[in-house]
Motif scaffolding. Structure first.
Motif, mmCIF file in Angstrom:
data_model
loop_
_atom_site.group_PDB
_atom_site.id
_atom_site.type_symbol
_atom_site.label_atom_id
_atom_site.label_comp_id
_atom_site.label_asym_id
_atom_site.label_seq_id
_atom_site.Cartn_x
_atom_site.Cartn_y
_atom_site.Cartn_z
ATOM 1 N N ARG A 168 0.864 -1.174 0.142
ATOM 2 C CA ARG A 168 0.128 -0.070 0.136
ATOM 3 C C ARG A 168 0.844 1.254 -0.175
ATOM 4 N NH1 ARG A 168 -3.266 -2.860 4.521
ATOM 5 N NH2 ARG A 168 -4.680 -4.367 3.104
ATOM 6 N N VAL A 169 2.087 1.158 0.668
ATOM 7 C CA VAL A 169 2.833 2.508 0.710
ATOM 8 C C VAL A 169 3.445 2.604 -0.793
ATOM 9 C CG1 VAL A 169 5.293 3.200 1.388
ATOM 10 C CG2 VAL A 169 3.435 2.542 2.959
ATOM 11 N N LEU A 170 3.909 1.581 -1.492
ATOM 12 C CA LEU A 170 4.348 1.557 -2.800
ATOM 13 C C LEU A 170 3.290 2.227 -3.738
ATOM 14 C CD1 LEU A 170 6.207 0.926 -5.265
ATOM 15 C CD2 LEU A 170 5.175 -1.572 -5.083
ATOM 16 N N CYS A 171 1.954 1.644 -3.462
ATOM 17 C CA CYS A 171 0.984 2.321 -4.195
ATOM 18 C C CYS A 171 0.661 3.669 -3.998
ATOM 19 C CB CYS A 171 -0.383 1.598 -3.883
ATOM 20 S SG CYS A 171 -2.024 2.385 -4.716
ATOM 21 N N ALA A 172 0.643 4.139 -2.729
ATOM 22 C CA ALA A 172 0.637 5.358 -2.375
ATOM 23 C C ALA A 172 1.798 6.413 -3.035
ATOM 24 C CB ALA A 172 0.838 5.774 -0.842
ATOM 25 N N ALA A 173 3.131 5.895 -3.078
ATOM 26 C CA ALA A 173 4.027 6.678 -3.878
ATOM 27 C C ALA A 173 3.930 6.698 -5.175
ATOM 28 C CB ALA A 173 5.314 5.892 -3.335
ATOM 29 N N VAL A 174 3.367 5.709 -5.741
ATOM 30 C CA VAL A 174 3.228 5.666 -7.175
ATOM 31 C C VAL A 174 1.805 6.911 -7.275
ATOM 32 C CG1 VAL A 174 2.084 4.783 -9.471
ATOM 33 C CG2 VAL A 174 3.720 3.584 -7.788
ATOM 34 N N VAL A 175 0.672 6.793 -6.540
ATOM 35 C CA VAL A 175 -0.269 7.821 -6.816
ATOM 36 C C VAL A 175 0.292 9.326 -6.733
ATOM 37 C CG1 VAL A 175 -2.344 8.929 -5.419
ATOM 38 C CG2 VAL A 175 -2.088 6.467 -5.748
ATOM 39 N N VAL A 176 1.151 9.610 -5.562
ATOM 40 C CA VAL A 176 1.597 10.996 -5.464
ATOM 41 C C VAL A 176 2.592 11.202 -6.940
ATOM 42 C CG1 VAL A 176 3.569 12.187 -4.305
ATOM 43 C CG2 VAL A 176 1.794 10.686 -2.869
ATOM 44 N N TRP A 177 3.372 10.255 -7.420
ATOM 45 C CA TRP A 177 4.117 10.454 -8.558
ATOM 46 C C TRP A 177 3.266 10.770 -9.644
ATOM 47 C CZ3 TRP A 177 4.615 7.654 -13.174
ATOM 48 C CH2 TRP A 177 5.678 8.057 -13.994
ATOM 49 N N LEU A 178 2.288 10.114 -9.939
ATOM 50 C CA LEU A 178 1.242 10.233 -10.994
ATOM 51 C C LEU A 178 0.628 11.787 -10.858
ATOM 52 C CD1 LEU A 178 -0.733 7.038 -11.035
ATOM 53 C CD2 LEU A 178 0.558 7.800 -12.733
ATOM 54 N N VAL A 179 0.441 12.256 -9.548
ATOM 55 C CA VAL A 179 -0.060 13.444 -9.592
ATOM 56 C C VAL A 179 0.985 14.742 -9.688
ATOM 57 C CG1 VAL A 179 -1.262 15.096 -8.149
ATOM 58 C CG2 VAL A 179 -2.035 12.936 -8.067
ATOM 59 N N VAL A 180 1.964 14.385 -9.081
ATOM 60 C CA VAL A 180 2.982 15.461 -9.232
ATOM 61 C C VAL A 180 3.882 15.552 -10.390
ATOM 62 C CG1 VAL A 180 5.248 16.252 -7.852
ATOM 63 C CG2 VAL A 180 3.287 15.656 -6.388
ATOM 64 N N ARG A 181 4.503 14.533 -10.909
ATOM 65 C CA ARG A 181 5.261 14.238 -12.119
ATOM 66 C C ARG A 181 4.426 14.061 -13.246
ATOM 67 N NH1 ARG A 181 10.381 13.386 -10.752
ATOM 68 N NH2 ARG A 181 11.000 13.828 -12.911
ATOM 69 N N MET A 182 3.367 13.517 -13.403
ATOM 70 C CA MET A 182 2.879 13.230 -14.497
ATOM 71 C C MET A 182 1.273 13.835 -14.787
ATOM 72 S SD MET A 182 4.445 10.732 -16.045
ATOM 73 C CE MET A 182 3.539 10.003 -17.131
ATOM 74 N N ALA A 183 0.970 14.688 -13.774
ATOM 75 C CA ALA A 183 -0.328 15.556 -13.937
ATOM 76 C C ALA A 183 -1.392 14.640 -14.111
ATOM 77 C CB ALA A 183 -0.042 16.562 -14.872
ATOM 78 N N ALA A 184 -1.321 13.288 -13.783
ATOM 79 C CA ALA A 184 -2.405 12.231 -14.166
ATOM 80 C C ALA A 184 -3.305 11.972 -12.891
ATOM 81 C CB ALA A 184 -1.790 11.022 -14.704
ATOM 82 N N ARG A 185 -4.048 13.210 -12.661
ATOM 83 C CA ARG A 185 -4.847 12.910 -11.513
ATOM 84 C C ARG A 185 -6.047 11.962 -11.648
ATOM 85 N NH1 ARG A 185 -6.386 19.288 -11.434
ATOM 86 N NH2 ARG A 185 -6.213 18.798 -13.705
ATOM 87 N N TRP A 186 -6.579 11.786 -12.701
ATOM 88 C CA TRP A 186 -7.626 10.673 -12.928
ATOM 89 C C TRP A 186 -7.054 9.311 -12.586
ATOM 90 C CZ3 TRP A 186 -12.191 8.460 -13.108
ATOM 91 C CH2 TRP A 186 -12.298 7.334 -13.796
ATOM 92 N N THR A 187 -5.927 9.025 -13.362
ATOM 93 C CA THR A 187 -5.418 7.662 -13.046
ATOM 94 C C THR A 187 -4.917 7.400 -11.673
ATOM 95 O OG1 THR A 187 -4.681 7.561 -15.343
ATOM 96 C CG2 THR A 187 -3.615 6.151 -13.580
ATOM 97 N N ALA A 188 -4.446 8.471 -10.847
ATOM 98 C CA ALA A 188 -4.252 8.595 -9.588
ATOM 99 C C ALA A 188 -5.184 8.314 -8.816
ATOM 100 C CB ALA A 188 -3.194 9.888 -9.139
ATOM 101 N N LEU A 189 -6.224 8.902 -8.708
ATOM 102 C CA LEU A 189 -7.553 8.842 -8.151
ATOM 103 C C LEU A 189 -8.053 7.157 -8.490
ATOM 104 C CD1 LEU A 189 -9.874 9.719 -6.288
ATOM 105 C CD2 LEU A 189 -11.031 10.492 -8.474
ATOM 106 N N TRP A 190 -8.027 6.856 -9.566
ATOM 107 C CA TRP A 190 -8.387 5.545 -9.964
ATOM 108 C C TRP A 190 -7.684 4.556 -9.264
ATOM 109 C CZ3 TRP A 190 -5.151 2.277 -12.494
ATOM 110 C CH2 TRP A 190 -5.473 0.831 -13.355
#
Length: 239
Positions: free
Chosen positions: A81-103
């Motif tokens: 879950r921590v790994l997943c949370a890190a990817v969520v943050v990376w998607l939002v901050v580095r990729m601007a992929a808010r929809w995929t981060a939320l998904w």
């Protein structure tokens, strides 16, 4: 007149994902029913395998300790879950992929809720040994370790494939994910804290969650112009 993506005919890959998810759901439901009614052949096979692996675990303390380290730290659900949370943050901050981060966050959270709900409903006792090598609490079916690893690794692999990565990176990620998902299931059986069908159930349910999540992403990803629009996949960018 503009037609939204929701009203347009489903793409072939969406239909394939839906069929795959439906098949997995049926398989998961069948195993759940067999466990819930304590189907005698399944219970017998579970007992035979669990008894054999427990004897091996008692006789091999070094390997057993290695399994405890892997299952309690490397492949623990909270590590995933921590790994997943890190990817969520990376998607939002580095990729601007808010929809995929939320998904991604919702898919993992819903997978956890499903796991805990089934555990409470089935309430299967864990194996009990006179000489245990490890301990675990709460109901046995499905294995939370196996299901969480399957959900997280499966979703992250799909994201890597969708956005496109080098072949070497993809093969490495695939190998790490496969070893993690299979390995965590085997450690739970080896340590005597799960019946084999608990682990198989975790794998099946986890794969079902991944298939449903992929279908949902393809079905409901916002169209261009939405505030949550993602970066395009490699295939979309090339079209």
């Amino acid at each position: 007149m503009h037609t939204s993506s929701i009203d347009s005919p489903p793409r072939p890959e969406n239909r394939s994902a839906a069929r795959f998810a439906g098949t997995l759901t049926l398989c998961s439901a069948l195993l759940l029913i067999l466990v819930a009614v304590r189907w005698s052949p399944l219970i017998s096979v579970d007992g035979d395998i669990a008894g054999t692996t427990h004897r091996w675990a008692v006789d091999e303390p070094v390997l057993t300790q290695a399994c405890r380290i892997l299952t309690d730290w490397v492949w623990d659900p909270w590590t995933m879950r921590v790994l997943c949370a890190a990817v969520v943050v990376w998607l939002v901050v580095r990729m601007a992929a808010r929809w995929t981060a939320l998904w991604l966050a919702l898919a993992v959270a819903l997978g956890t809720l499903l796991q805990q709900g089934i555990k409470a409903a089935v309430d299967r006792p864990r194996p009990v040994w006179p000489d245990p090598v490890d301990s675990a609490h709460y109901s046995a079916f499905p294995s939370g370790h196996a299901m969480t690893a399957t959900v997280v690794c499966g979703l992250l692999l799909w994201l890597l494939h969708r956005h496109g990565v080098d072949r070497a990176v993809w093969r490495t990620a695939l190998a790490v994910a496969a070893v993690s998902v299979v390995g965590v299931g085997l450690t739970r059986i080896w340590l005597g804290v799960h019946w084999p069908s608990d682990v198989v159930g975790g794998w099946l349910l986890g794969t079902t969650v991944v298939a449903l999540a992929v279908w949902a992403h393809r079905r409901w990803q916002p169209s261009a112009g939405s505030r949550l629009t993602d970066l395009p996949s490699r295939r979309d960018a090339a079209s």
